[in-house]
Design an enzyme around this catalytic site. Sequence first.
Site, PDB file in Angstrom:
ATOM      1  N   ARG A 104      14.523  -3.467   5.030  1.00 38.80           N
ATOM      2  CA  ARG A 104      13.512  -2.505   5.515  1.00 38.80           C
ATOM      3  C   ARG A 104      14.266  -1.440   6.296  1.00 38.80           C
ATOM      4  O   ARG A 104      14.864  -1.745   7.329  1.00 38.80           O
ATOM      5  CB  ARG A 104      12.468  -3.194   6.392  1.00 38.80           C
ATOM      6  CG  ARG A 104      11.552  -2.202   7.092  1.00 38.80           C
ATOM      7  CD  ARG A 104      10.317  -2.826   7.667  1.00 38.80           C
ATOM      8  NE  ARG A 104       9.355  -3.127   6.614  1.00 38.80           N
ATOM      9  CZ  ARG A 104       8.084  -3.412   6.822  1.00 38.80           C
ATOM     10  NH1 ARG A 104       7.596  -3.450   8.052  1.00 38.80           N
ATOM     11  NH2 ARG A 104       7.271  -3.685   5.810  1.00 38.80           N
ATOM     12  N   HIS A 131       7.091   1.706  -0.695  1.00 33.91           N
ATOM     13  CA  HIS A 131       6.885   0.317  -0.255  1.00 33.91           C
ATOM     14  C   HIS A 131       6.541  -0.503  -1.508  1.00 33.91           C
ATOM     15  O   HIS A 131       5.406  -0.937  -1.681  1.00 33.91           O
ATOM     16  CB  HIS A 131       5.752   0.271   0.778  1.00 33.91           C
ATOM     17  CG  HIS A 131       5.683  -0.997   1.567  1.00 33.91           C
ATOM     18  ND1 HIS A 131       6.547  -2.063   1.363  1.00 33.91           N
ATOM     19  CD2 HIS A 131       4.852  -1.381   2.581  1.00 33.91           C
ATOM     20  CE1 HIS A 131       6.240  -3.028   2.211  1.00 33.91           C
ATOM     21  NE2 HIS A 131       5.223  -2.640   2.958  1.00 33.91           N
ATOM     22  N   GLN A 134       4.772  -4.071  -1.468  1.00 31.78           N
ATOM     23  CA  GLN A 134       3.358  -3.981  -1.098  1.00 31.78           C
ATOM     24  C   GLN A 134       2.518  -3.616  -2.322  1.00 31.78           C
ATOM     25  O   GLN A 134       1.484  -4.232  -2.584  1.00 31.78           O
ATOM     26  CB  GLN A 134       3.195  -2.890  -0.013  1.00 31.78           C
ATOM     27  CG  GLN A 134       1.762  -2.652   0.396  1.00 31.78           C
ATOM     28  CD  GLN A 134       1.200  -3.795   1.221  1.00 31.78           C
ATOM     29  OE1 GLN A 134       1.803  -4.210   2.188  1.00 31.78           O
ATOM     30  NE2 GLN A 134       0.037  -4.315   0.841  1.00 31.78           N
ATOM     31  N   ASP A 226      -4.064   3.735   4.774  1.00 31.17           N
ATOM     32  CA  ASP A 226      -2.910   3.246   5.541  1.00 31.17           C
ATOM     33  C   ASP A 226      -2.906   4.014   6.864  1.00 31.17           C
ATOM     34  O   ASP A 226      -3.669   4.981   7.037  1.00 31.17           O
ATOM     35  CB  ASP A 226      -1.622   3.506   4.730  1.00 31.17           C
ATOM     36  CG  ASP A 226      -0.370   2.962   5.415  1.00 31.17           C
ATOM     37  OD1 ASP A 226      -0.489   2.106   6.313  1.00 31.17           O
ATOM     38  OD2 ASP A 226       0.747   3.396   5.046  1.00 31.17           O
ATOM     39  N   CYS A 266      -2.964  -1.778   3.545  1.00 33.58           N
ATOM     40  CA  CYS A 266      -1.763  -2.620   3.502  1.00 33.58           C
ATOM     41  C   CYS A 266      -1.543  -3.360   4.817  1.00 33.58           C
ATOM     42  O   CYS A 266      -0.808  -4.348   4.849  1.00 33.58           O
ATOM     43  CB  CYS A 266      -0.545  -1.772   3.155  1.00 33.58           C
ATOM     44  SG  CYS A 266      -0.219  -0.477   4.354  1.00 33.58           S
ATOM     45  N   ARG A 294       0.884 -10.900  -0.690  1.00 35.09           N
ATOM     46  CA  ARG A 294       2.292 -10.514  -0.493  1.00 35.09           C
ATOM     47  C   ARG A 294       3.175 -11.728  -0.770  1.00 35.09           C
ATOM     48  O   ARG A 294       4.235 -11.621  -1.380  1.00 35.09           O
ATOM     49  CB  ARG A 294       2.526 -10.022   0.942  1.00 35.09           C
ATOM     50  CG  ARG A 294       1.858  -8.716   1.309  1.00 35.09           C
ATOM     51  CD  ARG A 294       2.471  -7.520   0.611  1.00 35.09           C
ATOM     52  NE  ARG A 294       3.888  -7.352   0.882  1.00 35.09           N
ATOM     53  CZ  ARG A 294       4.411  -6.741   1.953  1.00 35.09           C
ATOM     54  NH1 ARG A 294       3.615  -6.216   2.846  1.00 35.09           N
ATOM     55  NH2 ARG A 294       5.727  -6.624   2.099  1.00 35.09           N
TER      56      ARG A 294
HETATM   57  N1   CP Z   1       2.141  -4.221   5.076  1.00 31.58           N
HETATM   58  C1   CP Z   1       3.342  -4.490   5.653  1.00 31.58           C
HETATM   59  O1   CP Z   1       4.421  -4.282   5.085  1.00 31.58           O
HETATM   60  O2   CP Z   1       3.234  -5.088   6.871  1.00 31.58           O
HETATM   61  P1   CP Z   1       4.403  -5.378   7.893  1.00 31.58           P
HETATM   62  O3   CP Z   1       4.874  -4.077   8.449  1.00 31.58           O
HETATM   63  O4   CP Z   1       3.774  -6.266   8.935  1.00 31.58           O
HETATM   64  O5   CP Z   1       5.528  -6.078   7.168  1.00 31.58           O
HETATM   65  N1  NVA Z   2       3.179   3.619   6.136  1.00 30.16           N
HETATM   66  C1  NVA Z   2       3.391   2.521   7.057  1.00 30.16           C
HETATM   67  C2  NVA Z   2       3.317   1.208   6.337  1.00 30.16           C
HETATM   68  C3  NVA Z   2       3.475  -0.007   7.209  1.00 30.16           C
HETATM   69  C4  NVA Z   2       3.446  -1.278   6.445  1.00 30.16           C
HETATM   70  C5  NVA Z   2       4.737   2.710   7.742  1.00 30.16           C
HETATM   71  O1  NVA Z   2       5.712   3.115   7.094  1.00 30.16           O
HETATM   72  O2  NVA Z   2       4.819   2.448   8.949  1.00 30.16           O
END
Ligand code: CP
Ligand code: NVA
Length: 309
Positions: A104, A131, A134, A226, A266, A294
Site C-alpha cells: 500500500r 485500488h 477492492q 468513497d 469501500c 475482500r
Molecule cells: N477499503 C479499504 O481498503 O479499507 P482499509 O483502508 O481499511 O484497508
Molecule cells: N480513496 C480512499 C480509499 C480508502 C480505502 C483513500 O485512498 O484513502
Amino acid sequence: MAAKRDLVSMLDVRDDLVGLLELAGKIKNRTKAGEPYEPLRGKSLAMIFEKASTRTRVSFEVGMTQLGGHALFLSPNDTQVGRGETIADTARVLSRYVDGIMYRAFRRESVRELASNATVPVINGLDDKEHPCQIISDLFTIQERKRSLLGLKLAYIGDGNNVCNSLLLGTAIVGMHMTAACPAGHEPDAELLAEARHIAKANGARLDIERDPMVAAKKADFLYTDVWVSMGQEKEREEREQAFKAYQINAKLLKAAKEDALVMHCLPAHRGLEITDYVMDGPQSIVFDQAENRLHAQKAILARLLAGV
Ligand code: CP
Ligand code: NVA
C-alpha cells in the site's frame, strides 16, 4: 518457469477477471462449509503499508492464514525502508525470503519500482491511482447479488479517485455501464479513463462523467461512493468538503436510482458526509458484504498469483 504475475492495475487482470471471480466464489463456498483449503502451505506474504488500513491488512493476513500460509506486516516506521533503503533493494531482499509482496503506497511509481525489482508477485494494496483488490472484490459482491454483470448500471458519486479509477476499468472489463458524478477538478485520471473507455467500447458498455449526481443516479442498479478526502490529502480537507457537499448518497439520491438499487462504499465511511446513516444502515446497503468479500476475493488473488491455482 512461467513469468511471475503482478497485480498493480485492474489492467493486469483484464484477461482473467471472470476466472478470478469464479475462483473467489469457490473459495468462499469452501470457507463457509468449513472445508480447509491450503494451497499456500509454507508460503509467506510480506505486506508493506505506507498508509493506514483496517480491511486490507486484516483480510490479507487472515486470508494467508486460511490458505495455509503466513503474512508479515511491515511498516516503514520500523523497517529500513523508512530510513532510506531503496524500494529496489527492498524488493530484491524481500524476494529472497517471501513468496509475494502486498504494497500500500502513496505513489504508483513506487509500486511499479517494487514490482519491477521483485522476483515474486507484487500486489497493489492501494496507491494514488488505483485500488484493484477492492474493485475485484466489489465486482464479486455485485455478481453474488445479480448473477450476470453484463449491462448493469453503476453510478459512482464523489471523488474521481483511486477507487473510481479502478471501478471504471473493472466495469469496462466486465461490460457494465458506469457513470461517475464528480465536481469540476475532481474527475478521474484522464489516461485510465481513456483506457477504460477503449475496453468498454469493445464490451458494449458506456462510461460517462457527469456533474449532476441526480442525473448519474437515474436508473442505476448500484450507487457507489468513497471518502471525499483520501489518505494523503488531509491538507485539502476544508476545500474538499466544500466542493463535494452536493455529492452525498442520501435518501433523495437513492430515490433517483432503481427501486431495488443497492448501495456500496469501500469503507471507511465518513457518515454524514459522503453517505448518510439512513442510507448506510438501511436495507439497500451492502457495504459490510463488500468488506467481508475482500477476504474471499483476495484469497482467490493470492492462490492465483502465489500458487498458480
Ligand atoms: N477499503 C479499504 O481498503 O479499507 P482499509 O483502508 O481499511 O484497508
Ligand atoms: N480513496 C480512499 C480509499 C480508502 C480505502 C483513500 O485512498 O484513502
